[in-house]
Design a protein around this motif. Structure first.
Motif, PDB file in Angstrom:
ATOM      1  N   VAL A 125       3.448  -3.984   4.384  1.00 59.43           N
ATOM      2  CA  VAL A 125       4.347  -4.194   3.244  1.00 59.43           C
ATOM      3  C   VAL A 125       4.085  -3.131   2.176  1.00 59.43           C
ATOM      4  O   VAL A 125       4.991  -2.454   1.705  1.00 59.43           O
ATOM      5  CB  VAL A 125       4.162  -5.615   2.647  1.00 59.43           C
ATOM      6  N   THR A 126       2.802  -2.956   1.790  1.00 54.37           N
ATOM      7  CA  THR A 126       2.431  -2.062   0.686  1.00 54.37           C
ATOM      8  C   THR A 126       2.799  -0.605   0.986  1.00 54.37           C
ATOM      9  O   THR A 126       2.678  -0.149   2.122  1.00 54.37           O
ATOM     10  CB  THR A 126       0.913  -2.158   0.434  1.00 54.37           C
ATOM     11  N   GLU A 127       3.215   0.097  -0.049  1.00 58.25           N
ATOM     12  CA  GLU A 127       3.580   1.519   0.086  1.00 58.25           C
ATOM     13  C   GLU A 127       2.734   2.359  -0.863  1.00 58.25           C
ATOM     14  O   GLU A 127       2.144   1.821  -1.812  1.00 58.25           O
ATOM     15  CB  GLU A 127       5.066   1.683  -0.227  1.00 58.25           C
ATOM     16  N   GLY A 130       3.309   1.626  -4.503  1.00 59.04           N
ATOM     17  CA  GLY A 130       2.998   0.347  -5.134  1.00 59.04           C
ATOM     18  C   GLY A 130       2.966  -0.815  -4.175  1.00 59.04           C
ATOM     19  O   GLY A 130       3.689  -0.825  -3.165  1.00 59.04           O
ATOM     20  N   GLY A 131       2.121  -1.797  -4.524  1.00 55.63           N
ATOM     21  CA  GLY A 131       1.985  -2.974  -3.683  1.00 55.63           C
ATOM     22  C   GLY A 131       2.366  -4.261  -4.399  1.00 55.63           C
ATOM     23  O   GLY A 131       2.927  -5.172  -3.793  1.00 55.63           O
ATOM     24  N   SER A 132       2.090  -4.308  -5.700  1.00 55.42           N
ATOM     25  CA  SER A 132       2.339  -5.565  -6.421  1.00 55.42           C
ATOM     26  C   SER A 132       3.822  -5.892  -6.492  1.00 55.42           C
ATOM     27  O   SER A 132       4.229  -7.034  -6.309  1.00 55.42           O
ATOM     28  CB  SER A 132       1.777  -5.463  -7.848  1.00 55.42           C
ATOM     29  N   ASP A 133       4.617  -4.869  -6.750  1.00 56.06           N
ATOM     30  CA  ASP A 133       6.061  -5.073  -6.895  1.00 56.06           C
ATOM     31  C   ASP A 133       6.723  -4.926  -5.532  1.00 56.06           C
ATOM     32  O   ASP A 133       7.318  -3.904  -5.208  1.00 56.06           O
ATOM     33  CB  ASP A 133       6.600  -4.028  -7.898  1.00 56.06           C
ATOM     34  N   GLY A 367      -2.192  -9.535  -2.888  1.00 55.90           N
ATOM     35  CA  GLY A 367      -1.696  -9.968  -4.201  1.00 55.90           C
ATOM     36  C   GLY A 367      -2.855 -10.036  -5.179  1.00 55.90           C
ATOM     37  O   GLY A 367      -3.813 -10.792  -4.956  1.00 55.90           O
ATOM     38  N   THR A 368      -2.782  -9.233  -6.234  1.00 54.56           N
ATOM     39  CA  THR A 368      -3.911  -9.155  -7.169  1.00 54.56           C
ATOM     40  C   THR A 368      -4.034 -10.432  -8.012  1.00 54.56           C
ATOM     41  O   THR A 368      -3.094 -11.236  -8.079  1.00 54.56           O
ATOM     42  CB  THR A 368      -3.727  -7.957  -8.133  1.00 54.56           C
ATOM     43  N   SER A 369      -5.161 -10.566  -8.671  1.00 50.02           N
ATOM     44  CA  SER A 369      -5.347 -11.732  -9.556  1.00 50.02           C
ATOM     45  C   SER A 369      -4.267 -11.759 -10.643  1.00 50.02           C
ATOM     46  O   SER A 369      -3.769 -12.834 -11.001  1.00 50.02           O
ATOM     47  CB  SER A 369      -6.733 -11.689 -10.206  1.00 50.02           C
ATOM     48  N   GLU A 370      -3.907 -10.577 -11.138  1.00 48.25           N
ATOM     49  CA  GLU A 370      -2.888 -10.530 -12.203  1.00 48.25           C
ATOM     50  C   GLU A 370      -1.541 -11.028 -11.674  1.00 48.25           C
ATOM     51  O   GLU A 370      -0.823 -11.764 -12.366  1.00 48.25           O
ATOM     52  CB  GLU A 370      -2.738  -9.098 -12.747  1.00 48.25           C
ATOM     53  N   ILE A 371      -1.218 -10.644 -10.438  1.00 49.55           N
ATOM     54  CA  ILE A 371       0.062 -11.087  -9.859  1.00 49.55           C
ATOM     55  C   ILE A 371       0.014 -12.598  -9.592  1.00 49.55           C
ATOM     56  O   ILE A 371       1.003 -13.303  -9.797  1.00 49.55           O
ATOM     57  CB  ILE A 371       0.391 -10.271  -8.578  1.00 49.55           C
TER      58      ILE A 371
HETATM   59  C1  FAD Z   1      -8.690  -2.860   2.037  1.00 52.40           C
HETATM   60  C2  FAD Z   1      -7.249  -3.180   1.795  1.00 52.40           C
HETATM   61  C3  FAD Z   1      -6.498  -3.771   2.805  1.00 52.40           C
HETATM   62  C4  FAD Z   1      -5.150  -4.020   2.614  1.00 52.40           C
HETATM   63  N1  FAD Z   1      -4.397  -4.512   3.656  1.00 52.40           N
HETATM   64  C5  FAD Z   1      -3.049  -4.565   3.521  1.00 52.40           C
HETATM   65  C6  FAD Z   1      -2.228  -4.909   4.648  1.00 52.40           C
HETATM   66  O1  FAD Z   1      -2.711  -5.182   5.748  1.00 52.40           O
HETATM   67  N2  FAD Z   1      -0.870  -4.878   4.484  1.00 52.40           N
HETATM   68  C7  FAD Z   1      -0.284  -4.579   3.303  1.00 52.40           C
HETATM   69  O2  FAD Z   1       0.933  -4.583   3.225  1.00 52.40           O
HETATM   70  N3  FAD Z   1      -1.034  -4.287   2.208  1.00 52.40           N
HETATM   71  C8  FAD Z   1      -2.396  -4.263   2.297  1.00 52.40           C
HETATM   72  N4  FAD Z   1      -3.173  -3.937   1.218  1.00 52.40           N
HETATM   73  C9  FAD Z   1      -2.532  -3.620  -0.045  1.00 52.40           C
HETATM   74  C10 FAD Z   1      -2.748  -4.650  -1.144  1.00 52.40           C
HETATM   75  O3  FAD Z   1      -2.028  -5.824  -0.885  1.00 52.40           O
HETATM   76  C11 FAD Z   1      -2.359  -3.952  -2.452  1.00 52.40           C
HETATM   77  O4  FAD Z   1      -3.382  -3.008  -2.732  1.00 52.40           O
HETATM   78  C12 FAD Z   1      -2.195  -4.909  -3.602  1.00 52.40           C
HETATM   79  O5  FAD Z   1      -1.073  -5.736  -3.417  1.00 52.40           O
HETATM   80  C13 FAD Z   1      -2.056  -4.170  -4.936  1.00 52.40           C
HETATM   81  O6  FAD Z   1      -1.092  -3.157  -4.861  1.00 52.40           O
HETATM   82  P1  FAD Z   1      -1.455  -1.676  -5.366  1.00 52.40           P
HETATM   83  O7  FAD Z   1      -2.722  -1.290  -4.743  1.00 52.40           O
HETATM   84  O8  FAD Z   1      -0.282  -0.820  -5.133  1.00 52.40           O
HETATM   85  O9  FAD Z   1      -1.710  -1.834  -6.919  1.00 52.40           O
HETATM   86  P2  FAD Z   1      -0.614  -1.801  -8.075  1.00 52.40           P
HETATM   87  O10 FAD Z   1       0.527  -2.670  -7.694  1.00 52.40           O
HETATM   88  O11 FAD Z   1      -0.326  -0.397  -8.407  1.00 52.40           O
HETATM   89  O12 FAD Z   1      -1.420  -2.477  -9.271  1.00 52.40           O
HETATM   90  C14 FAD Z   1      -2.437  -1.789  -9.992  1.00 52.40           C
HETATM   91  C15 FAD Z   1      -2.979  -2.732 -11.066  1.00 52.40           C
HETATM   92  O13 FAD Z   1      -1.925  -3.111 -11.944  1.00 52.40           O
HETATM   93  C16 FAD Z   1      -1.835  -4.518 -12.024  1.00 52.40           C
HETATM   94  N5  FAD Z   1      -0.437  -4.923 -12.172  1.00 52.40           N
HETATM   95  C17 FAD Z   1       0.634  -4.552 -11.441  1.00 52.40           C
HETATM   96  N6  FAD Z   1       1.739  -5.174 -11.874  1.00 52.40           N
HETATM   97  C18 FAD Z   1       1.350  -5.965 -12.905  1.00 52.40           C
HETATM   98  C19 FAD Z   1       2.037  -6.876 -13.776  1.00 52.40           C
HETATM   99  N7  FAD Z   1       3.347  -7.114 -13.641  1.00 52.40           N
HETATM  100  N8  FAD Z   1       1.322  -7.516 -14.724  1.00 52.40           N
HETATM  101  C20 FAD Z   1      -0.010  -7.295 -14.857  1.00 52.40           C
HETATM  102  N9  FAD Z   1      -0.716  -6.452 -14.066  1.00 52.40           N
HETATM  103  C21 FAD Z   1      -0.043  -5.811 -13.092  1.00 52.40           C
HETATM  104  C22 FAD Z   1      -2.393  -5.019 -10.686  1.00 52.40           C
HETATM  105  O14 FAD Z   1      -2.821  -6.362 -10.803  1.00 52.40           O
HETATM  106  C23 FAD Z   1      -3.536  -4.046 -10.486  1.00 52.40           C
HETATM  107  O15 FAD Z   1      -4.645  -4.476 -11.240  1.00 52.40           O
HETATM  108  C24 FAD Z   1      -4.539  -3.725   1.371  1.00 52.40           C
HETATM  109  C25 FAD Z   1      -5.309  -3.175   0.344  1.00 52.40           C
HETATM  110  C26 FAD Z   1      -6.642  -2.878   0.547  1.00 52.40           C
HETATM  111  C27 FAD Z   1      -7.411  -2.239  -0.563  1.00 52.40           C
END
Ligand code: FAD
Length: 382
Positions: A125-127, A130-133, A367-371
């Motif tokens: 899913v993640t790109e 970005g992953g959160s959105d 999904g991060t703690s913030e999400i």
């Molecule tokens: C080891 C590992 C394994 C993983 N495995 C998978 C997998 O198998 N498949 C897959 O699809 N993904 C996978 N992921 C991805 C993971 O789900 C994402 O890293 C995660 O969802 C966060 O996305 P991001 O890294 O793009 O951070 P971002 O979305 O860029 O976020 C960065 C920071 O900003 C904060 N933030 C973002 N939006 C908001 C908001 N609206 N309000 C407050 N704070 C916000 C976040 O909480 C975070 O602290 C993996 C990641 C890791 C590190």
């Protein structure tokens, strides 16, 4: 509160025996290699550990959800977060997309090999952007007759380097801002499909035995039958599997924290300072009492959410709370347990050091703690 019956105890004993015999002795070697050998999967398949809930006609076990809880508790007790995560992704984060939303023909074709451990699954899913959105993903699936053509890339994909089947989220239509969720669907991509490339394997802080990779899709042609679920409502189906993923993450966090606490209690009983074992110092005893209480709270929250999920009720709020609470709890446990080990807690040869690195992922991945807080706030109608 117990959610387990006699058959769950028997299943637990079988998984624990397998983990003790075939996983625990290999953990250090897998960490050093940065991967878990693929031979583990057919072995787990033969023991009936993959697809425990899936219908027997596809090679599954036809068991209940609490059997899944037992499986993940025991995998997480192994002291290898990587192993637990690799199993969790295969059984409960990736393949449910096929089981829950795939066509009968697709299920008949792929599920038996998934249950036998012949085909390993990943969820993409993640790109890089970005992953959160999740609704902002850019990987595109354009319809071309009886095919979809995928273009885009994915980032941080667990099992990504070694998988055979990838469940990939892609945008089918651009949609306007208000409708941006509707354009997303899930697709099943076989590793050998032309145009699909597994990129570099990423070097990580923790979960080092779990392979994490970048993926790229360049004019990947997929038969329309590889669309999972209905076009345009994929996002809601993704969210349903996310609920399951977060409940499994809670099980992992609690079981890993429990094991770390057990290890730490054993350590402070042995370790002597100022004329007696550390376990006799009140500040140490109180710290361990605090951790045990936090773990118990996390466990009960997790079990209660699984019960709601098992009843077929919507458990978005509870699953998000489980993910938030247990991820933060496991990191608190990690910090304090390392501290109680003193200098040894900082040494690679102690499992507590790996635990602290592994659980750091929990407030980020899935999904991060913030999400999670955003979702809970939305559920509170804020
Ligand atoms: C080891 C590992 C394994 C993983 N495995 C998978 C997998 O198998 N498949 C897959 O699809 N993904 C996978 N992921 C991805 C993971 O789900 C994402 O890293 C995660 O969802 C966060 O996305 P991001 O890294 O793009 O951070 P971002 O979305 O860029 O976020 C960065 C920071 O900003 C904060 N933030 C973002 N939006 C908001 C908001 N609206 N309000 C407050 N704070 C916000 C976040 O909480 C975070 O602290 C993996 C990641 C890791 C590190």
């Amino acid at each position: 509160m117990t959610i387990f019956a006699e058959h769950h105890h028997l299943f637990r004993a079988a998984v624990r025996a397998f983990v003790d015999r075939e996983v625990a002795p290999q953990i250090e070697a897998w960490e050093a290699a940065g991967r878990i050998p693929k031979s583990i999967w057919p072995r787990m398949g033969a023991l009936g550990f993959l697809g425990v809930e899936y219908d027997e006609k596809y090679g599954g076990g036809g068991a209940d959800l609490f059997t899944t809880v037992v499986l993940h508790e025991e995998c997480a007790r192994s002291r290898s977060g990587s192993f637990a995560m690799a199993v969790g992704v295969h059984t409960d984060m990736a393949s449910p997309h096929l089981y829950w939303t795939g066509s009968e023909a697709l299920k008949e074709k792929y599920l038996p090999a998934i249950c036998r451990g012949e085909k390993l699954c990943a969820i993409a899913v993640t790109e890089p952007g970005g992953g959160s959105d999740v609704a902002a993903i850019r990987t595109r699936a354009a319809r071309d007759g009886d095919h979809y053509v995928l273009n885009g890339s994915k980032m941080f994909i667990t099992n990504g380097a070694l998988a055979d089947l990838y469940f990939v989220a892609a945008r089918v239509e651009a949609g306007d801002a208000a409708q941006r969720h509707r354009g997303i669907s899930m697709f099943l991509v076989e590793r050998e499909t032309p145009g699909f490339t597994v990129g570099r394997t990423l070097d990580k802080t923790g979960m080092r035995a779990s392979d994490t990779a970048e993926l790229s899709f360049q004019d990947v042609r997929l038969p329309t039958s590889h669309l999972l679920g209905r076009e345009g409502v994929g996002f809601y189906e993704v969210m349903r599997v996310f609920q399951r993923e977060r409940l499994v993450a809670g099980v992992h966090a609690v079981a890993m924290a429990e094991r770390a606490l057990e290890d730490t209690i054993a350590y402070v009983r042995e370790r002597q300072a100022f004329g007696g074992p550390l376990s006799e110092k009140q500040v140490v005893r109180h710290k361990l009492a605090d951790l045990a209480t936090l773990i118990e709270a996390g466990k009960r929250l997790t079990y209660a959410a699984w019960q709601k999920h098992a009843a077929g009720d919507d458990a978005v709020r509870e699953a998000s709370m489980v993910k938030l609470f247990t991820a933060e709890m496991a990191n608190r446990v990690a910090y304090d347990c390392v501290q109680l080990h003193g200098g040894y807690g900082y040494m690679r040869e102690y499992a507590i050091e790996r635990f602290a690195r592994d659980v750091r992922l929990f407030t980020i991945g899935g999904g991060t703690s913030e999400i999670m807080k955003e979702i809970i706030a939305k559920e509170l109608r804020l």
